[in-house]
Motif scaffolding. Structure first.
Motif, PDB file in Angstrom:
ATOM      1  N   ALA A 115      52.148  12.752 -57.135  1.00  0.00           N
ATOM      2  CA  ALA A 115      50.993  13.578 -56.792  1.00  0.00           C
ATOM      3  C   ALA A 115      49.758  12.749 -56.443  1.00  0.00           C
ATOM      4  O   ALA A 115      48.788  13.282 -55.892  1.00  0.00           O
ATOM      5  N   CYS A 116      49.776  11.459 -56.770  1.00  0.00           N
ATOM      6  CA  CYS A 116      48.640  10.596 -56.410  1.00  0.00           C
ATOM      7  C   CYS A 116      49.158   9.292 -55.822  1.00  0.00           C
ATOM      8  O   CYS A 116      48.731   8.207 -56.227  1.00  0.00           O
ATOM      9  N   GLN A 117      50.098   9.409 -54.897  1.00  0.00           N
ATOM     10  CA  GLN A 117      50.808   8.262 -54.348  1.00  0.00           C
ATOM     11  C   GLN A 117      49.882   7.231 -53.722  1.00  0.00           C
ATOM     12  O   GLN A 117      50.075   6.024 -53.871  1.00  0.00           O
ATOM     13  N   SER A 118      48.851   7.695 -53.007  1.00  0.00           N
ATOM     14  CA  SER A 118      47.925   6.768 -52.352  1.00  0.00           C
ATOM     15  C   SER A 118      47.187   5.911 -53.379  1.00  0.00           C
ATOM     16  O   SER A 118      47.098   4.684 -53.231  1.00  0.00           O
ATOM     17  N   ASP A 119      46.663   6.540 -54.425  1.00  0.00           N
ATOM     18  CA  ASP A 119      45.961   5.807 -55.491  1.00  0.00           C
ATOM     19  C   ASP A 119      46.921   4.873 -56.230  1.00  0.00           C
ATOM     20  O   ASP A 119      46.562   3.751 -56.579  1.00  0.00           O
ATOM     21  N   TRP A 120      48.154   5.344 -56.444  1.00  0.00           N
ATOM     22  CA  TRP A 120      49.157   4.544 -57.144  1.00  0.00           C
ATOM     23  C   TRP A 120      49.493   3.278 -56.356  1.00  0.00           C
ATOM     24  O   TRP A 120      49.634   2.201 -56.929  1.00  0.00           O
ATOM     25  N   ILE A 149      47.576  16.225 -63.620  1.00  0.00           N
ATOM     26  CA  ILE A 149      47.575  15.390 -62.407  1.00  0.00           C
ATOM     27  C   ILE A 149      46.207  14.750 -62.219  1.00  0.00           C
ATOM     28  O   ILE A 149      46.101  13.558 -61.916  1.00  0.00           O
ATOM     29  N   GLN A 150      45.154  15.528 -62.417  1.00  0.00           N
ATOM     30  CA  GLN A 150      43.795  15.007 -62.232  1.00  0.00           C
ATOM     31  C   GLN A 150      43.466  13.928 -63.258  1.00  0.00           C
ATOM     32  O   GLN A 150      42.812  12.927 -62.938  1.00  0.00           O
ATOM     33  N   LYS A 181      45.483  10.875 -62.209  1.00  0.00           N
ATOM     34  CA  LYS A 181      44.908  10.339 -60.970  1.00  0.00           C
ATOM     35  C   LYS A 181      43.609   9.578 -61.251  1.00  0.00           C
ATOM     36  O   LYS A 181      43.392   8.481 -60.718  1.00  0.00           O
ATOM     37  N   THR A 182      42.751  10.149 -62.092  1.00  0.00           N
ATOM     38  CA  THR A 182      41.479   9.485 -62.419  1.00  0.00           C
ATOM     39  C   THR A 182      41.719   8.164 -63.131  1.00  0.00           C
ATOM     40  O   THR A 182      41.091   7.150 -62.807  1.00  0.00           O
ATOM     41  N   THR A 226      44.340   6.317 -62.890  1.00  0.00           N
ATOM     42  CA  THR A 226      44.903   5.390 -61.898  1.00  0.00           C
ATOM     43  C   THR A 226      43.793   4.793 -61.045  1.00  0.00           C
ATOM     44  O   THR A 226      43.788   3.582 -60.756  1.00  0.00           O
ATOM     45  N   ARG A 227      42.837   5.600 -60.657  1.00  0.00           N
ATOM     46  CA  ARG A 227      41.692   5.115 -59.872  1.00  0.00           C
ATOM     47  C   ARG A 227      40.886   4.110 -60.698  1.00  0.00           C
ATOM     48  O   ARG A 227      40.340   3.142 -60.162  1.00  0.00           O
TER      49      ARG A 227
END
Length: 220
Positions: free
Chosen positions: A9-14, A199-200, A203-204, A206-207
């Motif tokens: 769900a956060c592939q770009s950030d990963w 997910i959020q 994702k956060t 990961t960022r």
């Protein structure tokens, strides 16, 4: 849902996290030493807060089984991981006193306090969602670097770092934690409000890992 769904769900950030320039320069041995030393000092400060977060997992757990699951992580961090980090830093001329007296960089404060806040305001699963990018991400990076034929081990000053996170002991420990995380996620629908919130959180965090690498890279 499973933890892989959170990654998807956060592939770009990963990708930015696991393939960051800091990681690539570790693999090639070209990372500037001041960048690595800054990272080591900040990682020590991070690990102290990380231990507090796992202690919070015991507090947040509703069952004895979940309390027991969190305890080995607290022990591992306080008894071995932080001690290993201190002894490793000594090879780079950094004493435990140097590490303790280092000021937290902005990225370190933001990341660690976000994880603790996610745990304080949420439940056990949200806390683990905030913690997961660190452990699962480092295992992913370690495995990737060990298996990549382009990774330079011979003569690489950062070879021991690569071998630690790509090694069987670390990989096995993370796999056990990830299995427990999957058990907690199993009954959650990814499309539900709860699933989207997790997910959020993931994702956060990961960022925040991306920013943590970047603050090391900026310390030239």
């Amino acid at each position: 849902m499973q933890y892989q769904d959170l990654i998807n769900a956060c592939q770009s950030d990963w990708q930015q996290y696991t393939q960051h320039q800091f990681v690539q320069q570790l693999a090639s041995g070209e990372l500037a030493q001041p960048c690595f030393l800054h990272y080591l000092k900040q990682d020590f400060l991070f690990l102290k807060q990380y231990a507090r977060a796992y202690a919070l997992a015991i507090y947040k757990a509703r069952t004895l089984e979940d309390m027991r699951r969190a305890l080995p992580s607290v022990h591992a961090l306080l008894d071995s991981e932080i001690a290993h980090h201190v002894s490793y830093c000594q090879q780079w001329g950094l004493t435990e006193s140097d590490l303790e007296n280092e000021a937290e960089d902005f990225g370190t404060v933001a990341y660690t306090r976000y994880v603790l806040d996610a745990g304080m305001t949420g439940d056990l699963v949200e806390l683990y969602a905030a913690l997961a990018p660190c452990s699962i991400g480092y295992a992913t990076i370690g495995k990737m670097l060990i298996e990549d034929s382009n990774t330079r081990i011979e003569g690489n000053p950062y070879a021991s770092w690569i071998q630690l996170y790509g090694g069987e002991e670390f990989q096995t420990g993370v796999a056990k934690g990830a299995e427990h995380f999957n058990q907690l996620l199993a009954e959650i629908d990814i499309h539900s409000q709860r699933g989207q919130n997790l997910i959020q959180v993931f994702k956060t965090a990961t960022r925040m890992e991306v920013a943590f690498w970047q603050q090391g890279l900026n310390a030239r």
